[in-house]
Design a protein around this motif. Structure first.
Motif, PDB file in Angstrom:
ATOM      1  N   THR A 197     -56.542   2.050  36.024  1.00 50.85           N
ATOM      2  CA  THR A 197     -55.895   1.372  36.867  1.00 50.85           C
ATOM      3  C   THR A 197     -55.996   1.468  38.411  1.00 50.85           C
ATOM      4  OG1 THR A 197     -53.552   0.348  37.079  1.00 50.85           O
ATOM      5  CG2 THR A 197     -53.421   2.668  37.186  1.00 50.85           C
ATOM      6  N   GLY A 198     -55.967   0.148  39.045  1.00 46.07           N
ATOM      7  CA  GLY A 198     -56.372   0.567  40.548  1.00 46.07           C
ATOM      8  C   GLY A 198     -58.153   0.545  40.645  1.00 46.07           C
ATOM      9  N   VAL A 217     -51.481  -6.374  31.977  1.00 47.63           N
ATOM     10  CA  VAL A 217     -52.549  -6.085  32.935  1.00 47.63           C
ATOM     11  C   VAL A 217     -52.808  -7.199  33.791  1.00 47.63           C
ATOM     12  CG1 VAL A 217     -55.022  -5.399  32.699  1.00 47.63           C
ATOM     13  CG2 VAL A 217     -53.545  -4.601  30.877  1.00 47.63           C
ATOM     14  N   ILE A 218     -53.153  -6.908  34.888  1.00 45.25           N
ATOM     15  CA  ILE A 218     -53.743  -7.756  35.747  1.00 45.25           C
ATOM     16  C   ILE A 218     -55.074  -7.727  36.115  1.00 45.25           C
ATOM     17  CG2 ILE A 218     -53.200  -9.200  38.068  1.00 45.25           C
ATOM     18  CD1 ILE A 218     -50.352  -8.465  37.668  1.00 45.25           C
ATOM     19  N   CYS A 219     -56.068  -8.522  36.009  1.00 45.01           N
ATOM     20  CA  CYS A 219     -57.439  -8.176  36.473  1.00 45.01           C
ATOM     21  C   CYS A 219     -57.761  -9.238  37.665  1.00 45.01           C
ATOM     22  CB  CYS A 219     -58.451  -8.393  35.529  1.00 45.01           C
ATOM     23  SG  CYS A 219     -60.136  -8.017  35.761  1.00 45.01           S
ATOM     24  N   ALA A 229     -47.540   1.089  38.441  1.00 40.26           N
ATOM     25  CA  ALA A 229     -48.040   1.717  37.732  1.00 40.26           C
ATOM     26  C   ALA A 229     -46.984   2.408  36.835  1.00 40.26           C
ATOM     27  CB  ALA A 229     -48.817   3.005  38.225  1.00 40.26           C
ATOM     28  N   ARG A 230     -45.779   2.691  36.916  1.00 44.26           N
ATOM     29  CA  ARG A 230     -44.648   3.489  36.486  1.00 44.26           C
ATOM     30  C   ARG A 230     -43.777   2.354  35.294  1.00 44.26           C
ATOM     31  NH1 ARG A 230     -43.573   8.992  38.297  1.00 44.26           N
ATOM     32  NH2 ARG A 230     -45.645   9.476  39.524  1.00 44.26           N
ATOM     33  N   MET A 231     -44.434   1.021  35.581  1.00 48.35           N
ATOM     34  CA  MET A 231     -43.779   0.182  34.724  1.00 48.35           C
ATOM     35  C   MET A 231     -44.525  -0.645  33.521  1.00 48.35           C
ATOM     36  SD  MET A 231     -42.120  -1.674  37.915  1.00 48.35           S
ATOM     37  CE  MET A 231     -41.364  -0.599  39.448  1.00 48.35           C
ATOM     38  N   GLY A 232     -45.777   0.402  33.241  1.00 43.03           N
ATOM     39  CA  GLY A 232     -46.492  -0.052  32.164  1.00 43.03           C
ATOM     40  C   GLY A 232     -47.705  -1.173  32.508  1.00 43.03           C
ATOM     41  N   ILE A 233     -47.717  -1.315  33.841  1.00 44.09           N
ATOM     42  CA  ILE A 233     -48.545  -2.332  34.419  1.00 44.09           C
ATOM     43  C   ILE A 233     -49.845  -1.950  35.050  1.00 44.09           C
ATOM     44  CG2 ILE A 233     -48.774  -4.671  35.708  1.00 44.09           C
ATOM     45  CD1 ILE A 233     -45.767  -4.750  35.656  1.00 44.09           C
ATOM     46  N   ARG A 234     -51.073  -2.129  34.415  1.00 39.91           N
ATOM     47  CA  ARG A 234     -52.150  -1.865  34.926  1.00 39.91           C
ATOM     48  C   ARG A 234     -52.946  -2.934  35.844  1.00 39.91           C
ATOM     49  NH1 ARG A 234     -56.346  -0.941  32.136  1.00 39.91           N
ATOM     50  NH2 ARG A 234     -55.836  -1.897  30.086  1.00 39.91           N
ATOM     51  N   VAL A 235     -53.465  -2.714  37.049  1.00 40.69           N
ATOM     52  CA  VAL A 235     -54.281  -3.562  37.779  1.00 40.69           C
ATOM     53  C   VAL A 235     -55.539  -3.263  38.172  1.00 40.69           C
ATOM     54  CG1 VAL A 235     -53.810  -5.233  39.504  1.00 40.69           C
ATOM     55  CG2 VAL A 235     -51.786  -4.083  38.699  1.00 40.69           C
TER      56      VAL A 235
END
Ligand SMILES: NC(=O)c1ccc[n+]([C@@H]2O[C@H](COP(=O)([O-])OP(=O)(O)OC[C@H]3O[C@@H](n4cnc5c(N)ncnc54)[C@H](O)[C@@H]3O)[C@@H](O)[C@H]2O)c1
Length: 265
Positions: free
Chosen positions: A241-242, A140-142, A178-184
């Motif tokens: 996400t987003g 996750v990136i915030c 998003a399809r790589m399991g990463i939420r931002v």
């Protein structure tokens, strides 16, 4: 609305979290919250914080986030030592006293410094952690943005646009990964009681007016921003996400920041 610290307990055991600008203000509050939830916390900052403020288990790395080499070697050190990166909190930012000018009067070096830290710094840290998150298929990136990304005031003509870009960076990366399991995600705080805001009030005055512009009648605390970040980075927010979350005591709903130049030309 009560002005008391309240915290939901999250379990971040075995999770590795990087917080940029973690030595002061909101970043320090986020480091403390993750440390209380058993995360391995890496505080990345250009200034070593007071050791009494940073919990013992927080690891400090000196790094200027506007410098690609330093970001790259810091992220490498984290991976070599801890083997993974679960969350990056892009928070290191500046709003120096000499930035409060209309853009035609703003010194170019102040503009460059703000773009370098507040925009490029977020980009550099993200691009350096993403390969590890892709490999993990998780992360996750915030981005810590600002209410000033959504609405403006006079004489903040660089800070606001960059903060709006921090929100758009998050949306862009969210879609990309998003399809790589990463939420931002991003968080847009209202005025929060930190050294940055205290310095700005010293430069311009208007503390009471600023508090009153927030419908709750006060400015926020760092733990109130940290609580939002803790939730967004947790699996409880797995379908988020987003998104940008305004943590602002109703300021966004109210519609305007205090204008420190009210009544002046
Ligand atoms: N305080 C507020 O009211 C408020 C409101 C909205 C958004 N924000 C945002 O929250 C973030 C934190 O703000 P704050 O009020 O806690 O500020 P702060 O000044 O208290 O802390 C900022 C930290 O960033 C570090 N930093 C500065 N330049 C750096 C660099 N080049 N590399 C690494 N670290 C660096 C500083 O040393 C400091 O520890 C910023 O992005 C700010 O724009 C703050």
């Amino acid at each position: 609305m009560k002005n008391e610290k309240a915290m939901v307990r999250y379990d971040y055991s075995d999770r590795v979290v990087i917080v940029t600008g973690g030595g002061s203000g909101i970043g320090l509050g986020i480091c403390q919250a993750f440390a209380e939830s058993n995360a391995t916390v890496i505080c990345v900052d250009i200034d070593q914080p007071d050791s009494t403020e940073l919990p013992d288990q927080v690891v400090f790395y000196h790094c200027d986030v506007s410098d690609q080499e330093q970001c790259s070697s810091t992220v490498r050190k984290v991976i070599d030592r801890f083997g993974r990166i679960d969350a990056l909190i892009n928070n290191a930012g500046i709003q120096p006293a000499d930035s409060y000018h209309p853009i035609d009067e703003l010194p170019e070096n102040v503009f460059d410094r703000m773009v370098g830290i507040n925009f490029r710094g977020y980009h550099l840290m993200a691009r350096n952690v993403i390969p590890q998150m892709k490999q993990q298929q998780r992360g996750v990136i915030c981005n810590i943005a600002s209410g000033q990304a959504h609405r403006t005031a006079r004489h903040v003509g660089v800070y606001g646009p960059i903060k709006a870009a921090n929100i758009m960076q998050a949306k862009q990366w969210a879609v990309e990964y998003a399809r790589m399991g990463i939420r931002v995600v991003s968080v847009s705080p209202g005025a929060i009681d930190t050294p940055m805001v205290r310095a700005s009030l010293e430069a311009q005055g208007g503390g009471e007016a600023l508090a009153n512009r927030h419908p709750v009648g006060r400015i926020g605390r760092v733990d109130e921003v940290a609580n939002a970040v803790m939730w967004l980075c947790s699996d409880s927010a797995s379908f988020v996400t987003g998104a940008d979350l305004e943590v602002d005591g109703g300021l966004g709903a109210f519609g305007a920041f205090a204008d420190p130049y009210e009544g002046k030309t």
